[in-house]
Design a protein around this motif. Structure first.
Motif, PDB file in Angstrom:
ATOM      1  N   ILE A  38       0.987  -1.022  -0.012  1.00  0.00           N
ATOM      2  CA  ILE A  38      -0.123   0.124  -0.136  1.00  0.00           C
ATOM      3  C   ILE A  38       1.018   1.174   0.002  1.00  0.00           C
ATOM      4  CG2 ILE A  38      -1.687   1.340   1.477  1.00  0.00           C
ATOM      5  CD1 ILE A  38      -3.164  -1.077   2.046  1.00  0.00           C
ATOM      6  N   SER A  39       2.028   1.364   0.497  1.00  0.00           N
ATOM      7  CA  SER A  39       2.880   2.339   0.839  1.00  0.00           C
ATOM      8  C   SER A  39       3.320   2.499  -0.574  1.00  0.00           C
ATOM      9  CB  SER A  39       3.877   2.169   1.884  1.00  0.00           C
ATOM     10  OG  SER A  39       4.890   1.264   1.404  1.00  0.00           O
ATOM     11  N   ALA A  67       0.768   9.607  -5.624  1.00  0.00           N
ATOM     12  CA  ALA A  67       0.958  11.107  -5.547  1.00  0.00           C
ATOM     13  C   ALA A  67       1.806  11.701  -6.377  1.00  0.00           C
ATOM     14  CB  ALA A  67       1.629  11.088  -4.166  1.00  0.00           C
ATOM     15  N   THR A  81      -1.231  -2.449  -4.041  1.00  0.00           N
ATOM     16  CA  THR A  81      -0.704  -1.249  -4.682  1.00  0.00           C
ATOM     17  C   THR A  81      -1.775  -0.384  -5.442  1.00  0.00           C
ATOM     18  OG1 THR A  81       1.215  -2.532  -5.110  1.00  0.00           O
ATOM     19  CG2 THR A  81       1.094  -0.406  -6.432  1.00  0.00           C
ATOM     20  N   LEU A 119       0.747   4.349  -2.522  1.00  0.00           N
ATOM     21  CA  LEU A 119       0.596   5.726  -1.976  1.00  0.00           C
ATOM     22  C   LEU A 119       1.555   6.733  -2.811  1.00  0.00           C
ATOM     23  CD1 LEU A 119      -0.191   5.381   1.789  1.00  0.00           C
ATOM     24  CD2 LEU A 119      -1.799   5.978   0.183  1.00  0.00           C
ATOM     25  N   ASN A 152      -4.530   8.455 -13.198  1.00  0.00           N
ATOM     26  CA  ASN A 152      -4.191   7.501 -12.150  1.00  0.00           C
ATOM     27  C   ASN A 152      -5.173   6.551 -12.171  1.00  0.00           C
ATOM     28  OD1 ASN A 152      -2.062   8.584 -10.816  1.00  0.00           O
ATOM     29  ND2 ASN A 152      -3.200   9.534  -9.150  1.00  0.00           N
ATOM     30  N   GLY A 184      -3.612   1.508  -2.866  1.00  0.00           N
ATOM     31  CA  GLY A 184      -3.030   2.763  -2.356  1.00  0.00           C
ATOM     32  C   GLY A 184      -2.998   3.772  -3.175  1.00  0.00           C
ATOM     33  N   ILE A 185      -2.937   3.454  -4.716  1.00  0.00           N
ATOM     34  CA  ILE A 185      -3.155   4.397  -5.547  1.00  0.00           C
ATOM     35  C   ILE A 185      -4.700   5.170  -5.639  1.00  0.00           C
ATOM     36  CG2 ILE A 185      -3.158   4.867  -8.232  1.00  0.00           C
ATOM     37  CD1 ILE A 185      -0.993   2.935  -8.295  1.00  0.00           C
ATOM     38  N   MET A 193      -6.415   5.166  -2.964  1.00  0.00           N
ATOM     39  CA  MET A 193      -6.806   5.847  -1.509  1.00  0.00           C
ATOM     40  C   MET A 193      -6.047   7.215  -2.095  1.00  0.00           C
ATOM     41  SD  MET A 193      -6.059   3.615   1.492  1.00  0.00           S
ATOM     42  CE  MET A 193      -4.737   2.959   1.164  1.00  0.00           C
ATOM     43  N   ILE A 194      -5.009   7.411  -2.285  1.00  0.00           N
ATOM     44  CA  ILE A 194      -4.291   8.854  -2.490  1.00  0.00           C
ATOM     45  C   ILE A 194      -5.190   9.599  -3.620  1.00  0.00           C
ATOM     46  CG2 ILE A 194      -2.347   8.510  -4.109  1.00  0.00           C
ATOM     47  CD1 ILE A 194      -1.942  10.381  -1.001  1.00  0.00           C
ATOM     48  N   SER A 195      -5.422   9.005  -4.782  1.00  0.00           N
ATOM     49  CA  SER A 195      -6.310   9.649  -5.750  1.00  0.00           C
ATOM     50  C   SER A 195      -7.515  10.374  -5.337  1.00  0.00           C
ATOM     51  CB  SER A 195      -6.607   8.835  -7.108  1.00  0.00           C
ATOM     52  OG  SER A 195      -5.210   8.251  -7.451  1.00  0.00           O
TER      53      SER A 195
END
Length: 88
Positions: free
Chosen positions: A7-8, A15, A65, A11, A50, A68-69, A71-73
């Motif tokens: 997940i990191s 970002a 992964t 992220l 994204n 994570g993308i 979530m940040i989007s």
């Protein structure tokens, strides 16, 4: 890093494009560039790109992964809506 299903990592990857669009359109152009008289379009384009990246990672089986993308989007689009588009 693209082989890592974390997940990191998602992220960080997620970002990159919103960060670039925020830097270019928010600081370099100082919001003087308005595409079709809509200030949210450059940020929406970064979000749309994204989404294609998310689809790529889900297709490769890297769900963490991709999450994570995503979530940040979504957080980025929520922040743009609250701070940039509400003042219109």
């Amino acid at each position: 890093m693209l082989k890592k299903n974390d997940i990191s990592a998602g992220l960080l990857i997620g970002a990159i494009l919103p960060g670039i669009s925020l830097f270019v359109f928010g600081f370099l152009l100082k919001n003087k560039f308005v595409f079709m008289h809509k200030p949210g379009i450059p940020y929406f384009v970064a979000f749309a790109i994204n989404l294609f990246i998310i689809r790529y990672f889900y297709g490769k089986g890297a769900e963490k992964t991709g999450n994570g993308i995503a979530m940040i989007s979504l957080l980025f689009m929520l922040a743009i809506f609250i701070f940039k588009l509400q003042s219109l």
